[in-house]
Enzyme design. Structure first.
Site, PDB file in Angstrom:
ATOM      1  NE  ARG A  76      -4.660  27.663 -24.474  1.00 47.25           N
ATOM      2  CZ  ARG A  76      -5.860  28.010 -24.898  1.00 47.25           C
ATOM      3  NH1 ARG A  76      -6.085  28.014 -26.436  1.00 47.25           N
ATOM      4  NH2 ARG A  76      -6.789  27.952 -24.015  1.00 47.25           N
ATOM      5  CE1 TYR A 130      19.556  33.566 -19.127  1.00 47.06           C
ATOM      6  CE2 TYR A 130      17.094  34.076 -19.154  1.00 47.06           C
ATOM      7  CZ  TYR A 130      18.216  33.626 -19.881  1.00 47.06           C
ATOM      8  OH  TYR A 130      18.409  33.854 -21.177  1.00 47.06           O
ATOM      9  CG  ASP A 206      16.791  29.453 -12.778  1.00 50.33           C
ATOM     10  OD1 ASP A 206      17.313  28.271 -13.235  1.00 50.33           O
ATOM     11  OD2 ASP A 206      16.822  30.219 -13.424  1.00 50.33           O
ATOM     12  CE  LYS A 231      20.053  28.350 -21.361  1.00 48.15           C
ATOM     13  NZ  LYS A 231      19.856  29.355 -20.275  1.00 48.15           N
TER      14      LYS A 231
HETATM   15  C1  LIG Z   1      18.927  30.243 -19.926  1.00 46.10           C
HETATM   16  C2  LIG Z   1      18.545  30.470 -18.653  1.00 46.10           C
HETATM   17  C3  LIG Z   1      16.971  30.871 -18.344  1.00 46.10           C
HETATM   18  C4  LIG Z   1      15.933  31.140 -19.301  1.00 46.10           C
HETATM   19  O1  LIG Z   1      15.799  29.912 -20.146  1.00 46.10           O
HETATM   20  P1  LIG Z   1      15.336  30.011 -21.749  1.00 46.10           P
HETATM   21  O2  LIG Z   1      15.101  28.577 -22.036  1.00 46.10           O
HETATM   22  O3  LIG Z   1      16.061  30.766 -22.427  1.00 46.10           O
HETATM   23  O4  LIG Z   1      13.891  30.800 -21.625  1.00 46.10           O
HETATM   24  C5  LIG Z   1      16.813  31.130 -16.988  1.00 46.10           C
HETATM   25  N1  LIG Z   1      17.658  30.721 -16.037  1.00 46.10           N
HETATM   26  C6  LIG Z   1      18.810  30.308 -16.244  1.00 46.10           C
HETATM   27  C7  LIG Z   1      19.787  30.147 -14.989  1.00 46.10           C
HETATM   28  C8  LIG Z   1      19.414  30.176 -17.503  1.00 46.10           C
HETATM   29  O5  LIG Z   1      20.665  29.804 -17.699  1.00 46.10           O
END
Ligand SMILES: *Cc1c(COP(=O)(O)O)cnc(C)c1O
Length: 417
Positions: A76, A130, A206, A231
Site C-alpha cells: 500500500r 472534469y 490537469d 486516457k
Molecule cells: C478522465 C478524466 C479524469 C478522471 O480520471 P479517472 O482515471 O477516470 O479517474 C480527470 N480529468 C480529466 C480531464 C479526465 O479526462
C-alpha cells in the site's frame, strides 16, 4: 512552441532514451529484459535494523541519504512496479523531477487537493472542469469547509479577481483545454497571478487532454501536473490510473503520506501495463493529433455541422495567443455541433460504424459521445450555457485509425440529405 524530445534531461539523454534506460535493473528481475510483476502485498526485511530504518523513512521521521537503498515494506506504501513506473515516467514531463502513481485520475486529483487544502481555505478552479472533479469539489470539499471559486476557462481577468478577492487561496486548479469546448486557460498568466498572492497558492494543472506530449505546465510555472493515466498515457482503454508529477520532491512527499493512508497507489499489474505504454505515448498522440487536424478541417466545411471546436480552428485572437504560447499541437479531441440539435446528434451516433459511442478518450480507437446527456448530464441549465454544452454537441476523441476511413464514417453518419 517547445519540443519536449529535443531537450536532454539531467542524465544528458533525450527523453525517449532516458525513459527506456532508467529505473529498471534486469539483475533485480532474474535478468528479464522487461520487469517482472511483483504481486506481493508484503516484503521480507533483510534485518530488523533495515525494517526500523524503512519505517522511519516511510513515516517521514527521517530522510534517505543520497543513494541509500531502502527496504520495501508493504504494497500500500510502495512496490517495485510503482517504483519503476515512477522513475520511467519522469522524462515524459519536461520540468519534472519526480512522480507518484495512483489507482485513478480522480484519486490523483483527490490526494493532491486534500494534501494542500484544509477547511477554511479557498480553491480557485477553472470551469468547465472534469465532471468527477466538479463533484469532488461541490459534494465533498465544500461541505468539508473548503470554499470553491469557479472561474471561466479563458478569462484571465476572472482568475485574477478570484485570487484578489478571496482569502486563503491554497490551490489554483486549472484544466486546459476545457472539455468539451476546448477553451484554453493561460497557465503562465495564472502562475504569475498566483505569485502575486501571499502566501503563494499552488498551481495545479490537469494535463490529461494535451499532455504529456503537447503541453508542459511545469515549464510554464505550474507546481503540480495531474493526469488521468486512463486516457493518453495508457492509450488502449483497458486500465484506470492516475499520475502526479512535480519539480519539487517536497510537494510529492506530502501527497505520498496521504497515499499511504488512503490506499490509492496503483496496483502492480496496472503499473506494469502502464509502464509498457510509455515508449509509445508520443507516437500515439502525434498520430492521433495529425488525424484530428485533417478531420476537423474537413468537417468544418460540412453543411450539417454548425461549428467545429478544435484548437487549430480557433478564431478568437485571445484563444489563439494562448494556444501559440502553451501548446505544441492541437491534440486529438474535437467537438462538433450538429445543426439539427439532439435528434441529429443521436442519429449521428446511431449511424457510426467505425467510431464507437462511448465516454472516455485518449485511446487508439476513436470514441464519440453526446456530452449533454452523458459526461455533462449533471450540469444545471446555467452551467450548460456557460460551458457551451448544447443539444447538438458531439465530442470526438480521435484514435490512430486511418483518418480517411474515419472521415468517411463521419460523413456517412451525417447523411447526405
Ligand atoms: C478522465 C478524466 C479524469 C478522471 O480520471 P479517472 O482515471 O477516470 O479517474 C480527470 N480529468 C480529466 C480531464 C479526465 O479526462
Amino acid at each position: 512552441m517547445t519540443d519536449a524530445t529535443s531537450k536532454p534531461q539531467d542524465t544528458g539523454l533525450h527523453a525517449p532514451t532516458d525513459m527506456l534506460t532508467r529505473g529498471f535493473d534486469p539483475a533485480l528481475s532474474v535478468g528479464s529484459a522487461r520487469p517482472a510483476v511483483f504481486r506481493s502485498s508484503t516484503y521480507v526485511f533483510p534485518s530488523p535494523e533495515a525494517a526500523e530504518r524503512a519505517f522511519d523513512l516511510s513515516a517521514g521521521r527521517a530522510r534517505p541519504a543520497p543513494g541509500e537503498s531502502v527496504a520495501l515494506i508493504y504494497s500500500r506504501f510502495n512496490h517495485p512496479n510503482a517504483e519503476i513506473l515512477e522513475e520511467q515516467i519522469v522524462p515524459l514531463e519536461p520540468g519534472a523531477s519526480c512522480a507518484l502513481v495512483f489507482n485513478s485520475g480522480m484519486s490523483a486529483i483527490m490526494n493532491a487537493l486534500l494534501a494542500f487544502l484544509k477547511p477554511g481555505a479557498t480553491l480557485v478552479y477553472s470551469v468547465p472542469i472534469y465532471g468527477g472533479t466538479q463533484k469532488l469539489i461541490q459534494a465533498f470539499l465544500e461541505p468539508w469547509g473548503v470554499r470553491g471559486v469557479p472561474v471561466h476557462a479563458g478569462r484571465g481577468g476572472e482568475l485574477d479577481a478570484a485570487l484578489r478577492d478571496n482569502p486563503q487561496v491554497g490551490v489554483v486548479l486549472i484544466e486546459t483545454p476545457a472539455n468539451p469546448t476546448l477553451t484554453m486557460t493561460d497557465i503562465a498568466r495564472a502562475c504569475r497571478s498566483a505569485a502575486g498572492v501571499s502566501p503563494r497558492p499552488l498551481v495545479m494543472v490537469d494535463n490529461t487532454m494535451l499532455g504529456p506530449t503537447f503541453q508542459h505546465p511545469l515549464e510554464l510555472g505550474a507546481d503540480l501536473v495531474l493526469y488521468s493515466a486512463t486516457k493518453y498515457l495508457s492509450g488502449f482503454s483497458d486500465l484506470i490510473g492516475g499520475v502526479a508529477l512535480a519539480r519539487d520532491p517536497e510537494l510529492l512527499r506530502k501527497l505520498k503520506l496521504l497515499r499511504n493512508l488512503f490506499g490509492t497507489i496503483l496496483q502492480p499489474d496496472e503499473c506494469w501495463m502502464l509502464n509498457s505504454r510509455l515508449p509509445t505515448v508520443e507516437l500515439r498522440m502525434r498520430q492521433a493529433a495529425a488525424n484530428a487536424r485533417r478531420i476537423a478541417k474537413r468537417l468544418a466545411r460540412h453543411a450539417k455541422i454548425a461549428r467545429v471546436l478544435y484548437p487549430a480552428l480557433f478564431t478568437d485572437p485571445a484563444q489563439i495567443a494562448i494556444r501559440e504560447a502553451q501548446c505544441e499541437a492541437s491534440g486529438a479531441m474535437l467537438s462538433i455541433e450538429l445543426a439539427g440539435g439532439k435528434p441529429a446528434a443521436f442519429e449521428f451516433l446511431r449511424r457510426l460504424r467505425i467510431a464507437r459511442n462511448a465516454v472516455s478518450l485518449g485511446g487508439v480507437e476513436t470514441l464519440v459521445c453526446h456530452p449533454k446527456t452523458t459526461t455533462h448530464s449533471g450540469f444545471s441549465e446555467k452551467e450548460f450555457a456557460a460551458a457551451g454544452v448544447t443539444d447538438g454537441l458531439v465530442r470526438i476523441s480521435i484514435g490512430v485509425e486511418d483518418w480517411r476511413d474515419l472521415l468517411a464514417d463521419f460523413e456517412q453518419a451525417l447523411g447526405s440529405g
